[in-house]
Design a protein around this motif. Sequence first.
Motif, mmCIF file in Angstrom:
data_model
loop_
_atom_site.group_PDB
_atom_site.id
_atom_site.type_symbol
_atom_site.label_atom_id
_atom_site.label_comp_id
_atom_site.label_asym_id
_atom_site.label_seq_id
_atom_site.Cartn_x
_atom_site.Cartn_y
_atom_site.Cartn_z
ATOM 1 N N PRO A 44 39.919 40.618 50.800
ATOM 2 C CA PRO A 44 40.140 41.418 52.012
ATOM 3 C C PRO A 44 40.036 40.608 53.307
ATOM 4 N N TRP A 45 39.222 39.545 53.313
ATOM 5 C CA TRP A 45 39.069 38.735 54.537
ATOM 6 C C TRP A 45 39.759 37.393 54.402
ATOM 7 N N GLY A 46 40.548 37.233 53.379
ATOM 8 C CA GLY A 46 41.132 35.931 53.129
ATOM 9 C C GLY A 46 40.025 34.954 52.775
ATOM 10 N N ILE A 47 40.257 33.684 53.090
ATOM 11 C CA ILE A 47 39.278 32.633 52.853
ATOM 12 C C ILE A 47 39.257 31.831 54.156
ATOM 13 N N PRO A 48 38.081 31.464 54.672
ATOM 14 C CA PRO A 48 38.069 30.736 55.949
ATOM 15 C C PRO A 48 39.070 29.576 55.958
ATOM 16 N N GLY A 49 39.880 29.548 56.983
ATOM 17 C CA GLY A 49 40.958 28.557 57.057
ATOM 18 C C GLY A 49 42.278 29.144 56.574
ATOM 19 N N PHE A 50 42.182 30.197 55.769
ATOM 20 C CA PHE A 50 43.371 30.860 55.214
ATOM 21 C C PHE A 50 43.169 32.374 55.294
ATOM 22 N N GLU A 51 42.802 32.803 56.476
ATOM 23 C CA GLU A 51 42.361 34.197 56.644
ATOM 24 C C GLU A 51 43.467 35.210 56.385
ATOM 25 N N LYS A 52 44.707 34.783 56.574
ATOM 26 C CA LYS A 52 45.806 35.751 56.446
ATOM 27 C C LYS A 52 46.210 35.987 54.999
ATOM 28 N N ILE A 53 45.721 35.144 54.107
ATOM 29 C CA ILE A 53 46.130 35.270 52.705
ATOM 30 C C ILE A 53 45.170 36.202 51.990
ATOM 31 N N LYS A 54 45.678 37.303 51.531
ATOM 32 C CA LYS A 54 44.804 38.344 50.977
ATOM 33 C C LYS A 54 44.913 38.498 49.471
ATOM 34 N N ARG A 55 45.933 37.901 48.864
ATOM 35 C CA ARG A 55 46.090 38.083 47.419
ATOM 36 C C ARG A 55 46.149 36.727 46.720
ATOM 37 N N PHE A 56 45.346 36.598 45.696
ATOM 38 C CA PHE A 56 45.333 35.366 44.915
ATOM 39 C C PHE A 56 45.459 35.717 43.443
ATOM 40 N N VAL A 57 45.726 34.677 42.659
ATOM 41 C CA VAL A 57 45.761 34.881 41.215
ATOM 42 C C VAL A 57 45.159 33.642 40.562
ATOM 43 N N LEU A 58 44.409 33.844 39.480
ATOM 44 C CA LEU A 58 43.825 32.715 38.759
ATOM 45 C C LEU A 58 44.800 32.261 37.685
ATOM 46 N N LEU A 59 45.133 30.979 37.718
ATOM 47 C CA LEU A 59 46.054 30.442 36.730
ATOM 48 C C LEU A 59 45.300 29.490 35.818
ATOM 49 N N GLU A 60 45.496 29.649 34.542
ATOM 50 C CA GLU A 60 44.839 28.769 33.575
ATOM 51 C C GLU A 60 45.383 27.361 33.725
ATOM 52 N N GLN A 61 44.537 26.408 33.391
ATOM 53 C CA GLN A 61 44.944 25.023 33.521
ATOM 54 C C GLN A 61 44.519 24.310 32.243
ATOM 55 N N GLY A 62 45.468 24.017 31.398
ATOM 56 C CA GLY A 62 45.242 23.241 30.171
ATOM 57 C C GLY A 62 43.811 23.213 29.678
ATOM 58 N N GLU A 63 43.324 21.987 29.482
ATOM 59 C CA GLU A 63 41.964 21.856 28.970
ATOM 60 C C GLU A 63 40.975 21.826 30.134
ATOM 61 N N GLY A 64 39.725 21.899 29.778
ATOM 62 C CA GLY A 64 38.693 21.763 30.783
ATOM 63 C C GLY A 64 38.363 23.090 31.419
ATOM 64 N N PRO A 65 37.345 23.065 32.240
ATOM 65 C CA PRO A 65 36.841 24.325 32.806
ATOM 66 C C PRO A 65 37.621 24.777 34.039
ATOM 67 N N PHE A 66 38.664 24.047 34.410
ATOM 68 C CA PHE A 66 39.293 24.315 35.699
ATOM 69 C C PHE A 66 40.402 25.353 35.624
ATOM 70 N N GLN A 67 40.539 26.068 36.743
ATOM 71 C CA GLN A 67 41.654 26.985 36.926
ATOM 72 C C GLN A 67 42.187 26.758 38.340
ATOM 73 N N TRP A 68 43.378 27.250 38.589
ATOM 74 C CA TRP A 68 43.911 27.236 39.952
ATOM 75 C C TRP A 68 43.786 28.642 40.519
ATOM 76 N N LEU A 69 43.253 28.700 41.736
ATOM 77 C CA LEU A 69 43.282 29.969 42.461
ATOM 78 C C LEU A 69 44.473 29.868 43.409
ATOM 79 N N GLN A 70 45.554 30.492 43.011
ATOM 80 C CA GLN A 70 46.833 30.362 43.715
ATOM 81 C C GLN A 70 47.060 31.553 44.641
ATOM 82 N N ALA A 71 47.467 31.266 45.877
ATOM 83 C CA ALA A 71 47.833 32.350 46.786
ATOM 84 C C ALA A 71 49.122 32.996 46.290
ATOM 85 N N VAL A 72 49.150 34.306 46.280
ATOM 86 C CA VAL A 72 50.330 35.018 45.796
ATOM 87 C C VAL A 72 51.477 34.915 46.800
#
Lengths: 87, 142
Positions: B22-50
Motif C-alpha cells: 500500500p505504501w510502495g517501498i521507500p525509493g519506489f513509493e509509487k509501485i504498489k503491486r509486486f510478485v515473488l518469482l522463484e529463482q532456480g536453486e538457493g534460497p533467493f527469489q525476485w520481488l518483481q514490480a508488476v
Amino acid sequence: MLVLTRKVGESIRIGDDIEIVVTAIDQNKVKIGIQSPRHVPVYREELYQKIQEGNREAASMRADDLDEMVEVLSKKGRERSGNEDLP
Amino acid sequence: MRIETTRFGFLDLDESIFINFPWGIPGFEKIKRFVLLEQGEGPFQWLQAVDEPGVAFVVCPPESLGMKYKVPRDKGEVIGLNQPEDMMVLIMVSFNRERMNIRPHLRGPLLFNVASRVGYQWSIDSRELQRYVSEARHVDNA
C-alpha cells in the motif's frame, strides 16, 4: 511549506486521524509525539533516506549478479563445511 | 495477466499471486503491486514490480543468511498481522561485483501478511538493530 508555532503540550492535527504533539523542547532538540493510525508508517527522515538508498542499490541487481552471488555463497558454504571437518 | 519485466521478459501470471504494497517501498513509493518469482536453486527469489518492468529485488528468508528477526506486535499490525503463522519476513540482498561483497539489507526487512497478501518494508534504526535481529542457530546454505 506550512510553518506553525507551537508551545510544549500543544499539537497539530493533520486530517482527522493524525496528531503531532510537541512534548519537550531542549536548546536544540524538540521531542515530538505522533498519534497516527497503525497503518501509517512513520520514519525519521534520515532513516527513510538511508532505506531509500539501500533499496535503489538493491534494485540495481541484474539476473547474472544473482548467479554470481549464489556461486560466491556456495563457495563460502563449501569452505565452511571444509573447515568443520578439521580436527 | 501479462506483465513485462526487463530481466525475465513477458510473464503470464495469475493476479491472485500479486502482493499489495500500500505504501510502495521507500525509493519506489509509487509501485504498489509486486510478485515473488522463484529463482532456480538457493534460497533467493525476485520481488518483481508488476507495473514497472525494471524494478526487481533479490530477496531471501533471513534464516538462510543466518539471521532471525524478532518482529514487535505493532510492526505486524501495520499490515493487519495478528496470527504469527500469517507472517513472512524476507530481506533484500545486493551484490557488489567489484568487491565480491554480498550485502543483506538488514535494516529494511520486508514483512508480509501471507493471508491477505499485503507487504511493507519495516525500517529499523541502526541503533536499534541489535534488539530485533539476532543470529539464527541454523544456517541453511541450500
